[in-house]
Design a protein around this motif. Structure first.
Motif, PDB file in Angstrom:
ATOM      1  N   VAL A 127      -9.856   1.229  -0.285  1.00 17.55           N
ATOM      2  CA  VAL A 127      -9.011   0.836  -1.221  1.00 17.55           C
ATOM      3  C   VAL A 127      -7.671   1.292  -1.190  1.00 17.55           C
ATOM      4  O   VAL A 127      -6.433   0.754  -0.990  1.00 17.55           O
ATOM      5  CB  VAL A 127      -9.521   0.717  -2.669  1.00 17.55           C
ATOM      6  CG1 VAL A 127      -8.447   0.294  -3.718  1.00 17.55           C
ATOM      7  CG2 VAL A 127     -10.935  -0.043  -2.633  1.00 17.55           C
ATOM      8  N   PHE A 128      -7.813   2.741  -1.229  1.00 18.86           N
ATOM      9  CA  PHE A 128      -6.305   3.320  -0.989  1.00 18.86           C
ATOM     10  C   PHE A 128      -5.919   2.967   0.460  1.00 18.86           C
ATOM     11  O   PHE A 128      -4.406   2.879   0.423  1.00 18.86           O
ATOM     12  CB  PHE A 128      -6.732   4.855  -1.152  1.00 18.86           C
ATOM     13  CG  PHE A 128      -6.728   5.329  -2.598  1.00 18.86           C
ATOM     14  CD1 PHE A 128      -5.279   5.344  -3.350  1.00 18.86           C
ATOM     15  CD2 PHE A 128      -7.704   5.719  -3.190  1.00 18.86           C
ATOM     16  CE1 PHE A 128      -5.297   5.903  -4.514  1.00 18.86           C
ATOM     17  CE2 PHE A 128      -7.630   6.212  -4.313  1.00 18.86           C
ATOM     18  CZ  PHE A 128      -6.547   6.203  -5.243  1.00 18.86           C
ATOM     19  N   ALA A 129      -6.558   2.844   1.414  1.00 20.19           N
ATOM     20  CA  ALA A 129      -6.025   2.744   2.801  1.00 20.19           C
ATOM     21  C   ALA A 129      -5.346   1.282   2.617  1.00 20.19           C
ATOM     22  O   ALA A 129      -4.187   0.884   3.049  1.00 20.19           O
ATOM     23  CB  ALA A 129      -6.940   2.578   3.642  1.00 20.19           C
ATOM     24  N   VAL A 130      -5.888   0.124   2.095  1.00 20.34           N
ATOM     25  CA  VAL A 130      -5.359  -1.168   1.977  1.00 20.34           C
ATOM     26  C   VAL A 130      -4.068  -1.086   1.224  1.00 20.34           C
ATOM     27  O   VAL A 130      -2.976  -1.861   1.468  1.00 20.34           O
ATOM     28  CB  VAL A 130      -6.399  -2.228   1.398  1.00 20.34           C
ATOM     29  CG1 VAL A 130      -5.781  -3.369   0.949  1.00 20.34           C
ATOM     30  CG2 VAL A 130      -7.623  -2.263   2.307  1.00 20.34           C
ATOM     31  N   ILE A 131      -4.096  -0.345   0.041  1.00 16.37           N
ATOM     32  CA  ILE A 131      -2.765  -0.369  -0.828  1.00 16.37           C
ATOM     33  C   ILE A 131      -1.878   0.107   0.128  1.00 16.37           C
ATOM     34  O   ILE A 131      -0.549  -0.062  -0.172  1.00 16.37           O
ATOM     35  CB  ILE A 131      -3.211   0.438  -2.078  1.00 16.37           C
ATOM     36  CG1 ILE A 131      -4.265  -0.315  -3.040  1.00 16.37           C
ATOM     37  CG2 ILE A 131      -1.851   0.753  -2.796  1.00 16.37           C
ATOM     38  CD1 ILE A 131      -4.521   0.372  -3.921  1.00 16.37           C
ATOM     39  N   PHE A 132      -1.961   1.231   0.800  1.00 18.80           N
ATOM     40  CA  PHE A 132      -0.894   2.127   1.520  1.00 18.80           C
ATOM     41  C   PHE A 132      -0.237   1.282   2.458  1.00 18.80           C
ATOM     42  O   PHE A 132       0.744   1.168   2.638  1.00 18.80           O
ATOM     43  CB  PHE A 132      -1.401   3.208   2.265  1.00 18.80           C
ATOM     44  CG  PHE A 132      -0.813   3.935   3.071  1.00 18.80           C
ATOM     45  CD1 PHE A 132       0.299   4.770   2.583  1.00 18.80           C
ATOM     46  CD2 PHE A 132      -0.723   3.955   4.481  1.00 18.80           C
ATOM     47  CE1 PHE A 132       1.086   5.687   3.200  1.00 18.80           C
ATOM     48  CE2 PHE A 132       0.073   4.595   5.143  1.00 18.80           C
ATOM     49  CZ  PHE A 132       1.172   5.414   4.676  1.00 18.80           C
ATOM     50  N   VAL A 133      -1.254   0.392   3.363  1.00 21.19           N
ATOM     51  CA  VAL A 133      -0.832  -0.306   4.371  1.00 21.19           C
ATOM     52  C   VAL A 133       0.090  -1.619   3.713  1.00 21.19           C
ATOM     53  O   VAL A 133       1.045  -1.958   4.250  1.00 21.19           O
ATOM     54  CB  VAL A 133      -2.089  -0.973   5.088  1.00 21.19           C
ATOM     55  CG1 VAL A 133      -1.614  -2.159   6.065  1.00 21.19           C
ATOM     56  CG2 VAL A 133      -2.779   0.232   5.974  1.00 21.19           C
ATOM     57  N   PHE A 134      -0.385  -2.144   2.488  1.00 22.07           N
ATOM     58  CA  PHE A 134       0.374  -3.240   1.842  1.00 22.07           C
ATOM     59  C   PHE A 134       1.838  -2.664   1.648  1.00 22.07           C
ATOM     60  O   PHE A 134       2.917  -3.436   1.669  1.00 22.07           O
ATOM     61  CB  PHE A 134      -0.387  -3.752   0.604  1.00 22.07           C
ATOM     62  CG  PHE A 134       0.373  -4.601  -0.133  1.00 22.07           C
ATOM     63  CD1 PHE A 134       0.444  -6.223   0.227  1.00 22.07           C
ATOM     64  CD2 PHE A 134       0.884  -4.412  -1.428  1.00 22.07           C
ATOM     65  CE1 PHE A 134       1.274  -6.983  -0.441  1.00 22.07           C
ATOM     66  CE2 PHE A 134       1.627  -5.278  -2.077  1.00 22.07           C
ATOM     67  CZ  PHE A 134       1.888  -6.750  -1.696  1.00 22.07           C
ATOM     68  N   VAL A 135       1.966  -1.571   0.767  1.00 20.48           N
ATOM     69  CA  VAL A 135       3.312  -1.057   0.173  1.00 20.48           C
ATOM     70  C   VAL A 135       4.051  -0.665   1.433  1.00 20.48           C
ATOM     71  O   VAL A 135       5.282  -1.096   1.472  1.00 20.48           O
ATOM     72  CB  VAL A 135       3.093   0.272  -0.492  1.00 20.48           C
ATOM     73  CG1 VAL A 135       4.312   0.873  -0.834  1.00 20.48           C
ATOM     74  CG2 VAL A 135       2.102  -0.208  -1.666  1.00 20.48           C
ATOM     75  N   MET A 136       3.330  -0.128   2.660  1.00 19.69           N
ATOM     76  CA  MET A 136       4.295   0.226   3.914  1.00 19.69           C
ATOM     77  C   MET A 136       5.083  -1.116   4.360  1.00 19.69           C
ATOM     78  O   MET A 136       6.159  -1.136   4.943  1.00 19.69           O
ATOM     79  CB  MET A 136       3.537   0.807   4.759  1.00 19.69           C
ATOM     80  CG  MET A 136       3.188   2.510   4.270  1.00 19.69           C
ATOM     81  SD  MET A 136       4.678   3.417   3.914  1.00 19.69           S
ATOM     82  CE  MET A 136       5.468   3.355   5.668  1.00 19.69           C
ATOM     83  N   SER A 137       4.159  -2.275   4.422  1.00 16.82           N
ATOM     84  CA  SER A 137       4.632  -3.347   4.874  1.00 16.82           C
ATOM     85  C   SER A 137       5.969  -3.971   4.190  1.00 16.82           C
ATOM     86  O   SER A 137       6.843  -4.633   4.758  1.00 16.82           O
ATOM     87  CB  SER A 137       3.497  -4.256   5.147  1.00 16.82           C
ATOM     88  OG  SER A 137       2.765  -4.741   4.024  1.00 16.82           O
ATOM     89  N   VAL A 138       5.831  -3.825   2.754  1.00 16.22           N
ATOM     90  CA  VAL A 138       6.567  -4.548   2.026  1.00 16.22           C
ATOM     91  C   VAL A 138       8.036  -3.751   2.098  1.00 16.22           C
ATOM     92  O   VAL A 138       8.835  -4.181   2.170  1.00 16.22           O
ATOM     93  CB  VAL A 138       6.285  -4.464   0.602  1.00 16.22           C
ATOM     94  CG1 VAL A 138       7.244  -4.719  -0.306  1.00 16.22           C
ATOM     95  CG2 VAL A 138       4.939  -5.401   0.571  1.00 16.22           C
ATOM     96  N   ALA A 139       7.774  -2.296   2.111  1.00 13.87           N
ATOM     97  CA  ALA A 139       9.016  -1.533   2.280  1.00 13.87           C
ATOM     98  C   ALA A 139       9.671  -1.813   3.632  1.00 13.87           C
ATOM     99  O   ALA A 139      10.973  -1.975   3.687  1.00 13.87           O
ATOM    100  CB  ALA A 139       8.450  -0.149   2.328  1.00 13.87           C
TER     101      ALA A 139
END
Length: 411
Positions: A305-317
């Motif tokens: 779950v943390f890995a998915v959230i991290f990837v999503f935040v980085m892609s948005v940034a």
């Protein structure tokens, strides 16, 4: 163990001797070297199988099917050992079928008993390298099990006993594998220690008070001893017998020499062990790490779950940053005017149109020249003033020049 509950060792030894005599007096079947194994129907509950290979044959095998019972399974024990390190003994539940075990000369001292999943048994002895001139043989004692294996105790629907009747010792993890080879787990689920573990030790002839592994281990969260199937252990008073830290001193053994019965020991210590299974064999098997399975699963889920959230935040940034850069470039381009390459300028003739030279025609005749200053003064004509640049080139010239300055030349 109290005297009124102990099972006498002498009758147990006599019973074990009668079992061996029954096996010895049973029929012995020999393997064949054909490409497919010979199928043999067996109507006896106890018999022997001899597998042999020589310098000319690299494979000898046999398939046995019980005609005495369709609900039992075969329990196989090594009665002799292989001599060559290139020999391989294979036990399967059928041919072709699921493999139970593959044993070499180096592992035969640790694993000596095996159980099929049905009333069919495929056994083969082969040579690892066909070029090796290996001569070897092995003898198997086979018992058709319909309740509990020979030498095991039945109590409350479960069978308790050793995977091998000899003095084989093993670490905790090796003992787990040895029990699994006979379709069992390390001894679990016992409530009456005397009628289960104590009786099994007596029947096996282990009356010297030796410690034996059971299917239980200590874990820190919550801090307690559990069976390997994650159920709470029957005793809350489990002493610590080793001096190592708790993470290594977690495996539980049983001994009759202490009033505490159960002790925590280092899992790498080699000791005897007891197995247990349901009548007909277990269908689910547990290991030392089974009690940590739920915790490990939760850790994996949280990590994913943390890995998915991290990837999503980085892609948005990253997407926002790219969008900002594109917006800035568009603003600069709009402020500087249109951008053309040299090729675009040449191919599309984007140069300003050449302007016509200024006209000095004052009389309509191309040969007529404007009057001189003296002539104009003498005749009283108005002296023409010098034309301005706008009059010479026209106002449109300067507008085109301004536009041309906005065209940026680049390659």
């Amino acid at each position: 163990m109290s005297p009124n509950s102990a099972i006498k060792a002498v009758p147990a030894l006599l019973a074990a001797a009668s079992i061996l005599a029954a096996v010895a007096s049973g029929q012995t079947f020999n393997c064949t070297t054909n490409s497919t194994p010979t199928v043999v129907a067996v109507n006896s509950s106890r018999f022997s199988v001899r597998l042999s290979i020589d310098s000319t044959d690299s494979l000898c095998h046999i398939l046995l099917v019980s005609s005495a019972s369709s609900s039992g399974y075969f329990y196989v024990s090594l009665a002799s050992t292989m001599e060559s390190r290139y020999s391989r003994l294979r036990i399967q539940s059928d041919y072709p079928g699921s493999r139970v075990a593959t044993i070499s000369s180096s592992s035969q001292s640790r694993y000596q008993s095996f159980a099929t999943k049905s009333n069919r048994l495929y056994a083969s002895l082969s040579r690892l390298f066909s070029s090796r001139s290996t001569v070897d043989s092995v003898l198997l004692n086979v018992h058709l099990v319909t309740a509990c294996p020979d030498g095991w105790v039945l109590h409350s629907g479960r069978c308790y006993g050793p995977a091998s009747l000899n003095s084989t010792v093993a670490s905790f993890s090796t003992a787990i594998i040895a029990c699994r080879y006979v379709q069992a787990n390390l001894a679990m689920g016992f409530a009456d220690v005397t009628r289960t573990l104590g009786a099994a030790l007596q029947l096996a002839g282990w009356t010297d008070g030796r410690p034996v592994w059971v299917g239980a281990a200590w874990k820190s969260k919550p801090e307690a001893v559990y069976f390997l199937n994650n159920t709470i252990f029957i005793s809350s008073s489990v002493k610590k017998s080793c001096t190592s830290d708790s993470s290594k001193c977690r495996c539980v053994h049983y001994t009759e020499l202490s009033t505490a019965f159960f002790h925590r020991q280092s899992c790498s210590t080699k000791q005897s062990y007891l197995c247990s299974c349901a009548v007909g064999g277990d269908s689910k098997f547990y290991s030392l790490f089974s009690e940590d399975e739920d915790k490990t699963s939760r850790a994996w889920i949280v990590g994913v779950v943390f890995a998915v959230i991290f990837v999503f935040v980085m892609s948005v940034a990253v997407g926002t940053k790219i969008k900002q850069k594109l917006t800035i470039r568009r603003s600069i381009s709009a402020a500087n005017g249109p951008r053309f390459s040299t090729t675009d300028v040449i191919s599309n003739n984007l140069y300003p149109e050449p302007l016509a030279p200024p006209s000095y025609n004052y009389g309509g005749n191309c040969d007529e020249q404007p009057p001189s200053y003296n002539e104009a003064v003498s005749t009283g004509a108005a002296v023409p003033s010098a034309p301005t640049p706008e009059e010479i080139y026209g106002a449109g010239h300067f507008q085109q020049a301004a536009n041309w300055k906005g065209v940026q030349k680049f390659d």
